[in-house]
Design a protein around this motif. Structure first.
Motif, short mmCIF file in Angstrom:
data_model
loop_
_atom_site.label_atom_id
_atom_site.label_comp_id
_atom_site.label_asym_id
_atom_site.label_seq_id
_atom_site.Cartn_x
_atom_site.Cartn_y
_atom_site.Cartn_z
N LEU A 1 33.70 9.17 -14.49
CA LEU A 1 33.46 8.57 -15.79
C LEU A 1 34.77 8.33 -16.53
O LEU A 1 35.75 9.04 -16.33
N GLU A 2 34.75 7.33 -17.38
CA GLU A 2 35.93 6.96 -18.13
C GLU A 2 35.63 6.99 -19.62
O GLU A 2 34.48 6.92 -20.06
N GLY A 3 36.69 7.08 -20.39
CA GLY A 3 36.56 7.17 -21.83
C GLY A 3 36.54 5.82 -22.51
O GLY A 3 36.54 4.79 -21.84
N PRO A 4 36.50 5.85 -23.82
CA PRO A 4 36.51 7.07 -24.62
C PRO A 4 35.13 7.74 -24.68
O PRO A 4 34.11 7.09 -24.42
N LEU A 5 35.13 9.02 -25.01
CA LEU A 5 33.89 9.76 -25.16
C LEU A 5 33.16 9.23 -26.40
O LEU A 5 33.77 9.12 -27.47
N PRO A 6 31.89 8.87 -26.27
CA PRO A 6 31.20 8.29 -27.44
C PRO A 6 31.04 9.31 -28.57
O PRO A 6 30.77 10.49 -28.33
N SER A 7 31.19 8.82 -29.77
CA SER A 7 31.05 9.72 -30.93
C SER A 7 29.63 10.23 -31.08
O SER A 7 29.40 11.26 -31.71
N SER A 8 28.67 9.52 -30.46
CA SER A 8 27.26 9.94 -30.59
C SER A 8 27.01 11.29 -29.96
O SER A 8 25.96 11.90 -30.22
N ILE A 9 27.94 11.78 -29.14
CA ILE A 9 27.75 13.10 -28.53
C ILE A 9 27.68 14.17 -29.61
O ILE A 9 27.08 15.22 -29.43
N GLY A 10 28.29 13.87 -30.76
CA GLY A 10 28.22 14.80 -31.88
C GLY A 10 26.85 14.90 -32.51
O GLY A 10 26.64 15.73 -33.40
N GLU A 11 25.92 14.05 -32.05
CA GLU A 11 24.55 14.10 -32.57
C GLU A 11 23.63 14.98 -31.73
O GLU A 11 22.45 15.12 -32.05
N LEU A 12 24.19 15.56 -30.65
CA LEU A 12 23.37 16.44 -29.79
C LEU A 12 23.30 17.81 -30.46
O LEU A 12 23.95 18.76 -30.07
N SER A 13 22.45 17.90 -31.44
CA SER A 13 22.45 19.06 -32.33
C SER A 13 22.01 20.35 -31.67
O SER A 13 22.23 21.43 -32.23
N SER A 14 21.40 20.27 -30.47
CA SER A 14 20.95 21.49 -29.78
C SER A 14 21.89 21.92 -28.67
O SER A 14 21.64 22.92 -27.98
N LEU A 15 22.98 21.18 -28.47
CA LEU A 15 23.85 21.40 -27.32
C LEU A 15 24.54 22.77 -27.37
O LEU A 15 25.13 23.14 -28.38
N THR A 16 24.47 23.50 -26.24
CA THR A 16 25.17 24.79 -26.11
C THR A 16 26.27 24.75 -25.08
O THR A 16 27.25 25.48 -25.18
N ASN A 17 26.14 23.89 -24.05
CA ASN A 17 27.13 23.83 -22.98
C ASN A 17 27.48 22.37 -22.72
O ASN A 17 26.64 21.57 -22.33
N LEU A 18 28.78 22.03 -22.93
CA LEU A 18 29.27 20.67 -22.68
C LEU A 18 30.42 20.75 -21.70
O LEU A 18 31.51 21.25 -22.03
N THR A 19 30.20 20.28 -20.46
CA THR A 19 31.22 20.31 -19.41
C THR A 19 31.55 18.88 -19.01
O THR A 19 30.71 18.17 -18.45
N LEU A 20 32.80 18.48 -19.29
CA LEU A 20 33.25 17.12 -19.01
C LEU A 20 34.49 17.09 -18.12
O LEU A 20 35.09 16.04 -17.93
N SER A 21 34.88 18.23 -17.57
CA SER A 21 36.15 18.37 -16.85
C SER A 21 36.28 17.38 -15.70
O SER A 21 35.32 17.04 -15.03
N TYR A 22 37.53 16.93 -15.49
CA TYR A 22 37.92 16.06 -14.40
C TYR A 22 37.20 14.71 -14.43
O TYR A 22 36.69 14.20 -13.44
N ASN A 23 37.16 14.14 -15.63
CA ASN A 23 36.84 12.74 -15.86
C ASN A 23 37.96 12.18 -16.73
O ASN A 23 38.65 12.93 -17.42
N LEU B 1 32.73 24.69 -24.14
CA LEU B 1 33.31 23.36 -24.12
C LEU B 1 34.41 23.34 -23.06
O LEU B 1 35.43 24.01 -23.19
N LYS B 2 34.20 22.57 -21.99
CA LYS B 2 35.16 22.47 -20.89
C LYS B 2 35.57 21.02 -20.71
O LYS B 2 34.76 20.18 -20.32
N CYS B 3 36.87 20.77 -20.98
CA CYS B 3 37.42 19.42 -20.86
C CYS B 3 38.74 19.46 -20.12
O CYS B 3 39.72 18.85 -20.54
N GLY B 4 38.79 20.18 -19.02
CA GLY B 4 40.00 20.25 -18.22
C GLY B 4 40.21 18.98 -17.43
O GLY B 4 39.26 18.40 -16.89
N GLY B 5 41.46 18.52 -17.35
CA GLY B 5 41.78 17.34 -16.56
C GLY B 5 41.09 16.09 -17.04
O GLY B 5 40.69 15.25 -16.23
N CYS B 6 40.98 15.92 -18.34
CA CYS B 6 40.29 14.76 -18.91
C CYS B 6 41.24 13.71 -19.46
O CYS B 6 40.80 12.77 -20.12
N GLY B 7 42.55 13.88 -19.23
CA GLY B 7 43.51 12.91 -19.73
C GLY B 7 43.75 12.99 -21.22
O GLY B 7 44.15 12.00 -21.85
#
Length: 1017
Positions: free
Chosen positions: A177-199, A218-224
């Protein structure tokens, strides 16, 4: 097209059946529609039968009161498609669907979007599933868990994803996957685990993430990511795990994130962070793991760090930290891993370090620390890695370390330690590395060192150790390096040293050793470096030294050796020696081999009775051999007459030689014309040139004469391989590369040299017993030829997969694997610059007469100049995929980033080939992209199938040993490069399953070692 028509017809039929049949039957119809697209070669879904009235007893199906609520077909070695035929309306209550760890292909299954009650969706680790994520994912309004990790989905994350208001876990690890990360992710009001590493989602995280008040991980390793770490992360008050590693984040560590009350793991390593570690770090009251390594942090380690009572792991290495190690960290009872190396720390270590905790790893090497080594580092009885080297520690080695039985790696060299080495330190059963060199230590080597049967490296040089070398050292069968130079050792060299058959480096120079050099030393066939200089050794040089066929450095200088130099030394590969010295002894007679080489410049001086023969010259006293000029000037008339006769005879010989020379030149001209015709010349003779990399016993003409179609023994993408049988009985492997002017038909203008330059730049400069020797190369400007040692047993791939298959028993397979591992470890760890092979595969592992594996074919090799190891972010980018199908590491395709971890993945695939007898890509795996790694992973999910993984042709193997090698192979083929072991670690683990040590049954000690190996992998 016919398959699509059939699918449509089947779909219509199933729809009709669903209307006609009752509620139970429409569930059966829907499930069979799903099955119709699946390739199930191993009948994992055999229980799914059309004759059943209900699917509730089927494999992987979960029901509640007769209604299907869950389908789990994960890890069942399935392939094909799960898209197109399945109608979710027949399973309206489906709440969970899992199809992970298979080889399903196609895009995101469209039918899933109609499963309105779906709560959990797991499609991770299907390497052939990809494409874009659907924009209408928000249709799954009840979805709580979504895992697509390691599926090569492309494009951006759709903005509509923000509509999943009930989503709690979103796992997108290592997609494309490529960026940018959509701002709508901030609307996931129930989110407990967000793993985006190596994109590739950089350069920054959207600030809308601060709205995720329930987020715990929140895991965003290797995301540029680049720029500063956003301070608004401090608003995520429930955050438990924050990982932003392998990015390009810069600036200070924001104080705002250091007050997160529930944070247990903070991982910011491998970035560009600067400034100091803020004192406010004490606000992380729940922290257990702190990793800020490989940044550019400066200043001191704040004392406040010791107030974090639950801290268990502190990694601050590879920064520019100064000052002292805080005393308070000695009071942290949970502490087990301390990594502070490669900084500028000063002062003394806390004296109570280890008193209150069970340390396992303690590494403060490469600093400016001083004072004594704390006595209680191993009080908890679990310390296995102790690294104190390159500091200024003084005093003695604490006797308490002598009773620490858990030690595996001890490196405390380069300090100012004195006194005797604790006796117990010499005989640790688990010890692999003991390096106490470059200190001021005294005493003798305890005979109990024989208990260290796993010992690979013993470095004690640069001390004041005395006494004799214990004969019990012969039991150290795994010992690879022994360096005891510059001590006060006395007595003779024990013949038992020849039992250390793994020795590659043996340095005993600069001691007070006496007596003869034992002839048994010729049994050390792996030996490459031997130095016995600056002792008081006497007697003659044993002829057995000539049996050390892999030797490239020999120093026997400054002893009292006498007699003649044995002619057997002429069998050594002297042309490739880096050092040869027998100067300042009492040797006599003539040197029985040609010394016309720069390596012999001053090799023989200080031996008055020795004379040297050089090419074309008779034996004469060397300028440094103190020949008596007076005696030479007083020659009798008879002697002068004899000389005159010799001169006349010499003139006649020269005349004859000149005639022979002209004749040979004429023959060579004729031969070149013939060769030009053979290679499709352009009407003019092309001049051939030969570049030797070793001392050769053959000529260019011998090589070119072998290029006959009757001698072809192989043909590949780079060229043809010929077997050259020379008149002297020697056999060569000659690779004639396709023409550099354009490939096989020589019509293209690409100019690709088919690896010629890579081969000579890598193989031409390295020497190792487990790397095939490049003897020379020949070129005429259009055609390139490479000449190697011939291996009569061929390649590992041939013996595993061709008609020769089945002859490799377990012992031979193990030797092939271990040999190749040694060769690859040499490239990765001992070469400067580091060499990446980039095409490790079974066909590129040749087998010696004893079936030892030798790495070959360096046509894709790359010198990794100026880069650090891949583990720390090194490597380089490529524009295409080097390597061979089935061996290519996942990160090649994801990031086109190449480092040594990619070689290690390929080596893991070779291990799986050895174990299973199958090719990396096998028709038996399925038709949809399943490779050997996925196939093995799927098979071992069931205990009943584990043994079925192994090649039934293997004989003489312990199932337990094969299981351990399987664990090593899976460790090497980990999806995440950072999780793969180094090749040195692979070699160490393989040595623990040496079948020669298990022939009489495992001892208790070997069982313990194998248990520890299981823990490691």
């Amino acid at each position: 097209m016919s398959c699509q028509i059939l699918a449509a017809v089947l779909g219509s039929c199933f729809a009709i059946f669903a209307v006609v049949l009752g509620d139970g039957s429409d569930q059966v119809v829907a499930m069979l529609a799903l099955k119709s697209g699946i390739v199930d070669r191993y009948d994992r879904l055999a229980s799914w039968k059309s004759s059943d009235k209900s699917p509730c007893g089927w494999e992987g199906v979960e029901c509640v009161t007769g209604i299907v609520v869950g389908i789990n077909i994960g890890s069942r070695n399935l392939s094909g498609s799960i898209d197109g035929l399945f109608d979710c309306s027949g399973l309206s209550n489906l709440s969970s669907f899992a199809a992970y760890d298979n080889s399903f292909s196609g895009g995101f299954p469209a039918w899933i979007l109609s499963c309105k009650n779906l709560v959990s969706l797991e499609l991770q680790r299907n390497p052939s599933m990809g494409g874009a994520l659907p924009a209408n994912l928000s249709a799954l309004s009840l979805l709580q868990h979504l895992d697509l990790s390691f599926d090569p989905f492309t494009g951006t994350i759709p903005e509509e994803l923000g509509g999943l208001k009930n989503l709690q876990r979103l796992l997108l690890w290592s997609c494309k996957l490529e960026g940018p990360l959509p701002s709508s992710i901030g609307e996931l009001s129930s989110l407990t685990n967000l793993t985006l590493s190596y994109n590739n989602l950089g350069p920054e995280l959207p600030e809308s993430l601060r709205n995720l008040s329930t987020l715990q991980s929140l895991k965003c390793g290797g995301c540029g990511l680049s720029g500063r770490i956003p301070s608004w992360l401090g608003d995520l008050r429930k955050l438990d795990f924050l990982e932003l590693t392998y990015n390009s984040l810069s600036g200070d560590i924001p104080v705002a994130i250091l007050g997160l009350p529930k944070l247990t793991k903070l991982e910011l390593y491998n970035n560009l962070l600067t400034g100091g570690i803020p004192r406010e770090i004490a606000g992380l009251t729940s922290l257990t793991d702190l990793d800020l390594s490989s940044n550019s942090l400066s200043g001191s380690i704040p004392e406040e760090i010791a107030s974090i009572r639950g801290l268990a792991l502190i990694h601050l290495w590879n920064n520019s930290l100064t000052g002292a190690v805080p005393r308070g960290i000695a009071n942290l009872t949970a502490l087990y891993d301390v990594g502070l190396f490669q900084n500028r720390l000063t002062g003394k270590l806390p004296p109570d370090m280890g008193s209150l905790s069970s340390l396992q790893i303690f590494d403060v090497s490469s600093n400016n620390l001083s004072g004594e080594i704390p006595r209680n580092l191993c009080r908890g009885g679990r310390l296995w890695r102790l690294m104190l080297f390159q500091n200024s520690f003084s005093g003695g080695i604490p006797p308490e370390l002598g009773s620490c039985e858990s030690l595996i790696r001890v490196r405390i060299f380069g300090n100012s330690l004195s006194g005797a080495v604790p006796p117990g330190l010499w005989g640790k059963p688990l010890m692999v590395i003991l390096d106490i060199s470059d200190n001021q230590l005294e005493g003798a080597i305890d005979p109990a060192i024989a208990k260290s049967e796993r010992l690979e490296m013993l470095r004690i040089f640069g001390n004041q150790l005395g006494g004799e070398l214990p004969r019990s050292m012969g039991r150290l069968r795994s010992l690879n390096q022994l360096n005891a130079s510059g001590n006060q050792l006395t007595g003779s060299i024990p013949s038992e040293i020849a039992q250390c058959l793994s020795l590659t480096y043996l340095f005993l120079d600069g001691n007070k050793l006496q007596g003869p050099i034992p002839g048994e030393i010729g049994e050390l066939k792996r030996l490459q470096y031997l130095s016995l200089a600056r002792n008081s050794l006497s007697g003659s040089i044993p002829g057995e030294v000539g049996e050390l066929s892999n030797l490239i450095s020999l120093d026997l200088s400054e002893n009292q050796l006498s007699g003649r130099i044995p002619p057997e030394l002429g069998k050594l590969r002297l042309a490739e020696f880096t050092h040869f010295n027998v100067s300042y002894n009492r040797l006599t007679g003539s040197v029985p081999f040609d010394v016309n080489s720069a390596v012999f410049g001053s090799s023989f001086i200080g031996n008055p009775g020795l004379c040297v023969t050089t090419s074309g010259s008779p034996c004469s006293a060397s300028s440094g051999m103190e020949a008596d000029q007076t005696q030479r000037s007083k020659r009798s008339p008879g002697v002068m007459a004899l000389i005159a006769g010799v001169v006349l005879a010499s003139a006649a010989v020269v005349s004859l030689a000149a005639s022979c020379w002209f004749y040979r030149k004429y023959k060579a001209l004729v031969h070149r014309e013939e060769q030009d015709q053979r290679f499709g010349g352009r009407g003019e003779a092309l001049e051939w040139s030969l570049t030797p990399f070793q001392k050769l016993d053959f000529s260019q003409e011998d090589v070119l004469a072998s290029l006959d179609e009757d001698n072809v023994i192989g043909c590949g993408g780079a060229g043809k391989v010929y077997k050259a049988s020379l008149k002297n009985g020697q056999c060569l492997a000659v690779k004639k590369l396709w023409s550099s002017s354009g490939g096989k038909d020589t019509t293209s203008s690409s100019g690709w040299d088919y690896g010629f330059q890579a081969e000579i730049e890598s193989l031409g400069r390295i020497r190792h017993v487990n790397i095939v020797r490049l003897l020379c190369c020949c070129s005429n400007g259009e055609t390139n030829v490479l000449v190697y040692d011939y291996m009569p047993n061929g390649s590992l791939g041939d013996l595993l997969h061709s008609k020769k298959g089945g002859v490799l028993d377990w012992s031979a397979r193990y030797r092939a694997a271990l040999g190749a591992a040694h060769g690859l470890a040499y490239l990765h760890h001992d070469c400067v610059p580091q060499i990446l092979h980039r095409d490790v595969k079974s066909n590129n592992i040749l087998l010696s007469e004893d079936f030892d594996g030798l790495l070959a074919d360096f046509g894709l090799a790359r010198l990794l100049e100026g880069s650090s190891s891949g583990e720390n972010g090194g490597g380089y980018s490529v524009s295409s995929l080097p390597g061979s199908l089935g061996y290519i590491a996942p990160e090649y395709a994801h990031k086109l980033k190449v480092n040594e971890k990619s070689d290690i993945y390929s080596y893991g695939v070779v291990l799986l080939e050895l174990l299973t007898g199958r090719r990396p890509v096998d028709a038996g795996f399925g038709d949809d992209g399943m490779d050997i790694v996925r196939w093995v992973c799927a098979k071992i999910q069931s205990r009943d199938d584990v043994i079925k993984v192994f090649d039934p042709r293997i004989v003489g193997a312990s199932p337990r040993d094969m299981m351990l090698v399987l664990k090593i192979a899976l460790h090497c083929t980990s999806e995440v490069p950072a999780n793969r072991p180094s090749m040195r670690e692979v070699v160490r683990m393989l040595k623990d399953v040496d079948p020669s040590l298990s022939s009489a049954g495992d001892s208790d000690d070997q069982i313990d070692r194998k248990k520890s190996l299981i823990d490691v992998v």
